[in-house]
Design an enzyme around this catalytic site. Structure first.
Site, PDB file in Angstrom:
ATOM      1  CB  CYS A 112     -19.177  -1.209 -17.847  1.00 54.98           C
ATOM      2  SG  CYS A 112     -19.515  -0.712 -16.146  1.00 54.98           S
ATOM      3  CB  CYS A 170     -14.570   2.561 -13.968  1.00 59.43           C
ATOM      4  SG  CYS A 170     -15.617   4.033 -13.962  1.00 59.43           S
ATOM      5  CG  LEU A 219       8.704   3.740  -6.024  1.00 58.74           C
ATOM      6  CD1 LEU A 219       8.193   3.158  -7.332  1.00 58.74           C
ATOM      7  CD2 LEU A 219       8.559   2.707  -4.912  1.00 58.74           C
ATOM      8  N   GLY A 220      10.510   7.517  -6.507  1.00 65.33           N
ATOM      9  CA  GLY A 220       9.905   8.819  -6.262  1.00 65.33           C
ATOM     10  C   GLY A 220       9.210   8.928  -4.915  1.00 65.33           C
ATOM     11  CE1 TYR A 221       5.092  13.043  -4.692  1.00 67.38           C
ATOM     12  CE2 TYR A 221       3.778  11.170  -5.314  1.00 67.38           C
ATOM     13  CZ  TYR A 221       4.010  12.527  -5.336  1.00 67.38           C
ATOM     14  OH  TYR A 221       3.140  13.355  -6.007  1.00 67.38           O
ATOM     15  CD  GLU A 236      -3.002  -0.787  -0.103  1.00 74.20           C
ATOM     16  OE1 GLU A 236      -2.984   0.315  -0.677  1.00 74.20           O
ATOM     17  OE2 GLU A 236      -3.723  -1.729  -0.465  1.00 74.20           O
ATOM     18  CB  SER A 288       1.769  17.525 -10.155  1.00 75.91           C
ATOM     19  OG  SER A 288       2.344  17.711  -8.897  1.00 75.91           O
ATOM     20  CG  ASP A 328      -8.334   4.325  -4.649  1.00 72.93           C
ATOM     21  OD1 ASP A 328      -9.560   4.267  -4.828  1.00 72.93           O
ATOM     22  OD2 ASP A 328      -7.537   3.595  -5.259  1.00 72.93           O
ATOM     23  CE1 TYR A 362      -6.894   3.013  -0.812  1.00 72.95           C
ATOM     24  CE2 TYR A 362      -4.540   3.159  -0.324  1.00 72.95           C
ATOM     25  CZ  TYR A 362      -5.608   2.500  -0.917  1.00 72.95           C
ATOM     26  OH  TYR A 362      -5.406   1.341  -1.582  1.00 72.95           O
ATOM     27  CD  GLN A 371      -1.242  10.256  -5.795  1.00 73.06           C
ATOM     28  OE1 GLN A 371      -1.130  11.257  -6.465  1.00 73.06           O
ATOM     29  NE2 GLN A 371      -2.386   9.604  -5.685  1.00 73.06           N
ATOM     30  CB  THR A 372       3.247   4.230  -7.251  1.00 70.83           C
ATOM     31  OG1 THR A 372       3.850   5.354  -6.598  1.00 70.83           O
ATOM     32  CG2 THR A 372       4.280   3.499  -8.071  1.00 70.83           C
TER      33      THR A 372
END
Length: 346
Positions: free
Chosen positions: A200, A190, A78-80, A35, A297, A136, A118, A40-41
């Site tokens: 769907c 979706c 991986l970032g963050y 998790e 971003s 999320d 989350y 965001q990945t």
DNA sequence: CATACGTGGAC
DNA sequence: TGTCCAAGTAT
């Protein structure tokens, strides 16, 4: 109607769920790790990192006892990066405050560093069968389309409304399964662009579909203005050694290592004199390379790399390292990109 | 509550 | 080439 939707989603999930390394493991450590990595990945990007971590750290205690350097190194690319520091801090919390045993309730899990609403809902429902609905990006998309929410989903009131709908929809008998079904459905059918409405199972209930608004729901208010920044990295190379410096506590890539950096407000190539003045050293530029911008971003980062030779012995705040051990450092992706095509490829 | 925090893939 | 955004959290 809610019951019908819940049943269809559950049925869809059993038929379409992906096989993922942490899925159905029932192991709180592995679910927590996955998790954090997946915040965001995308699954495809995070999976190799998940495998590397579980391969190196079999237990939370092993993770807690590792050095931060080693954890950052495994996280490299991986970032963050604050996620990696928080992961380490949380492992220590579990070792020291929870007797090495993963906390079992939402209220205790959310105390862990790097764990917000989350992630606490995801872990408590998937690992401990607690009835907490996750919200999320996927869930926001599925619910806003299903119920035809046209207001901006980044509005606090609307978010509360979506949380309420998620709570109502949740299968209290199998909350972990149902939460994963919602997210999997959002990730595979979706989707943000070109959702698979043709196949769907919920399309007859979907209000956005009925109103022909699938393409514009969920709607988000305003976009961030991006700031452009220009990074000039000085790549000193002499007898197999180079200089690195460590970034500060603020700003991007905090604490990570990089080549000596000069940042400018606009985009132009530095000459030897400007570099010498900034670094207080006598060097000569042999070659300058511009690297494709790095898009965040909120920022556009451009990199220029100057391959130099000369005298840099008196430069303070820099660490002289062997080029061979360069990759033992956590380097920003921009630098990795340069290294992929430039001199230090040994 | 708005902003900062990375990276890669899709269109 | 530019834009969006993905299993969010901390401040």
């Amino acid at each position: 109607m809610i019951n019908k939707i819940r049943g269809l989603l559950t049925q869809w999930y059993e038929l379409n769920k992906r096989t993922l390394p942490w899925r159905d493991s029932g192991d709180a450590y592995r679910i927590w790790l996955s998790e954090i990595i997946l915040q965001q990945t995308r699954v495809e990007q995070g999976t190799p990192y998940y495998l590397a971590f579980t391969n190196r750290f079999k237990t939370i205690t092993e993770l807690a006892d590792a050095s931060e350097d080693e954890i950052l190194k495994l996280w490299q690319g991986l970032g963050y990066y604050s996620r990696a520091r928080n992961l380490h801090a949380a492992a220590k919390q579990i070792k020291n405050e929870f007797g090495g045993k993963f906390p079992t309730s939402y209220e205790s899990i959310i105390q862990l560093k790097g764990v917000g609403p989350y992630t606490a809902a995801a872990i408590s429902s998937i690992a401990f069968n607690e009835a907490k609905a996750v919200v999320d990006g996927n869930v926001i998309r599925v619910i806003s389309r299903l119920f035809g929410i046209e207001e901006a989903v980044n509005n606090a009131q609307v978010q509360k409304q979506i949380q309420t709908l998620a709570d109502e929809l949740l299968d209290h008998a199998k909350p972990g399964m149902f939460n994963q079904a919602m997210m999997e459905f959002g990730a595979l059918y979706c989707t943000p662009k070109n959702p698979n409405c043709a196949e769907c199972v919920l399309s007859t209930f979907c209000i956005a579909k009925k109103n022909n608004l699938v393409a514009v729901v969920p709607f988000k208010e305003k976009k961030l203005k991006r700031r452009s920044r220009f990074f000039h990295f000085i790549v000193f190379e002499n007898e197999g050694k180079t200089f690195l410096q460590q970034r500060g506590e603020k700003d991007v890539w905090q604490g990570l290592f990089q080549f000596p950096l000069i940042e400018t407000e606009s985009d132009f190539e530095l000459d030897s004199d400007m570099i010498n003045q900034n670094l207080n050293a006598e060097i000569q530029v042999n070659k300058a390379v511009k690297v494709k911008k790095h898009v965040l971003s909120h920022q556009d980062l451009w990199g220029r790399f100057y391959h130099v030779s000369g005298e840099m012995q008196n430069v303070s705040n820099y660490k002289l390292v062997s080029i061979n051990e360069l990759h033992t450092f956590a380097l920003p992706r921009l630098i990795d990109r340069y290294l992929e095509t430039e001199p230090f490829n040994a």
